[in-house]
Motif scaffolding. Structure first.
Motif, short mmCIF file in Angstrom:
data_model
loop_
_atom_site.label_atom_id
_atom_site.label_comp_id
_atom_site.label_asym_id
_atom_site.label_seq_id
_atom_site.Cartn_x
_atom_site.Cartn_y
_atom_site.Cartn_z
N GLN A 105 -46.95 -69.60 -54.20
CA GLN A 105 -47.56 -69.57 -55.53
C GLN A 105 -49.08 -69.59 -55.42
O GLN A 105 -49.77 -68.92 -56.17
N MET A 106 -49.59 -70.36 -54.46
CA MET A 106 -51.05 -70.40 -54.27
C MET A 106 -51.57 -69.03 -53.84
O MET A 106 -52.63 -68.58 -54.32
N LEU A 107 -50.83 -68.35 -52.97
CA LEU A 107 -51.23 -67.00 -52.56
C LEU A 107 -51.18 -66.03 -53.74
O LEU A 107 -52.08 -65.19 -53.90
N LEU A 108 -50.15 -66.16 -54.56
CA LEU A 108 -50.04 -65.30 -55.74
C LEU A 108 -51.22 -65.52 -56.67
O LEU A 108 -51.81 -64.55 -57.18
N ILE A 109 -51.58 -66.76 -56.90
CA ILE A 109 -52.72 -67.06 -57.77
C ILE A 109 -53.99 -66.44 -57.20
O ILE A 109 -54.79 -65.85 -57.94
N GLU A 110 -54.16 -66.55 -55.91
CA GLU A 110 -55.34 -65.97 -55.26
C GLU A 110 -55.37 -64.45 -55.45
O GLU A 110 -56.41 -63.88 -55.78
N GLN A 111 -54.21 -63.81 -55.28
CA GLN A 111 -54.13 -62.36 -55.47
C GLN A 111 -54.41 -61.97 -56.91
O GLN A 111 -55.12 -61.00 -57.18
N LEU A 112 -53.82 -62.72 -57.84
CA LEU A 112 -54.06 -62.44 -59.26
C LEU A 112 -55.54 -62.56 -59.59
O LEU A 112 -56.10 -61.72 -60.30
N ARG A 113 -56.15 -63.62 -59.10
CA ARG A 113 -57.57 -63.86 -59.35
C ARG A 113 -58.42 -62.72 -58.78
O ARG A 113 -59.33 -62.22 -59.44
N GLU A 114 -58.11 -62.31 -57.54
CA GLU A 114 -58.86 -61.22 -56.90
C GLU A 114 -58.74 -59.92 -57.68
O GLU A 114 -59.67 -59.12 -57.71
N ASP A 115 -57.58 -59.71 -58.30
CA ASP A 115 -57.34 -58.49 -59.08
C ASP A 115 -57.82 -58.61 -60.52
O ASP A 115 -57.63 -57.69 -61.32
N GLY A 116 -58.41 -59.76 -60.86
CA GLY A 116 -58.96 -59.94 -62.20
C GLY A 116 -57.95 -60.31 -63.27
O GLY A 116 -58.24 -60.17 -64.46
N HIS A 117 -56.78 -60.77 -62.88
CA HIS A 117 -55.75 -61.14 -63.85
C HIS A 117 -55.88 -62.61 -64.26
O HIS A 117 -56.42 -63.43 -63.53
N ASP A 118 -55.33 -62.90 -65.41
CA ASP A 118 -55.27 -64.28 -65.89
C ASP A 118 -54.31 -65.07 -64.99
O ASP A 118 -53.21 -64.60 -64.70
N THR A 119 -54.73 -66.24 -64.60
CA THR A 119 -53.89 -67.07 -63.71
C THR A 119 -53.34 -68.31 -64.41
O THR A 119 -52.73 -69.16 -63.76
N GLY A 120 -53.55 -68.41 -65.69
CA GLY A 120 -53.16 -69.61 -66.43
C GLY A 120 -51.70 -70.01 -66.26
O GLY A 120 -51.40 -71.15 -65.90
#
Length: 86
Positions: free
Chosen positions: A36-51
């Motif tokens: 999940q932490m990796l997913l959040i990092e990927q989402l953040r890098e791609d500019g997606h909302d991580t809420g």
């Protein structure tokens, strides 16, 4: 007295199996948290909302904490049983 010792031995064996399952659950939980932490990092890098992903991470971490607490209780119970069997 012998009956009590046998009951304690049976309970210790049962708690040993419960401890093994708890260890497996904790290992799975740790892998889920890491993923999940990796997913959040990927989402953040791609500019997606991580809420929502962060809320799920917090829930996973809380569950993992509870599982670790439960594991400690199992370990304590086994130690108590071992003390009575000595």
């Amino acid at each position: 007295m012998t009956h009590d010792i046998e009951q304690d031995r049976l309970e210790r064996a049962r708690e040993g199996r419960t401890l093994a399952q708890a260890d497996q659950d904790i290992a799975k939980g740790e892998r889920r948290v890491a993923a999940q932490m990796l997913l959040i990092e990927q989402l953040r890098e791609d500019g997606h909302d991580t809420g929502l992903a962060e809320k799920l991470l917090a829930s996973l971490q809380a569950s993992l904490s509870e599982w670790r607490t439960h594991r400690e209780l199992i370990v304590q119970r086994i130690a108590q049983l071992n003390g009575r069997l000595l």
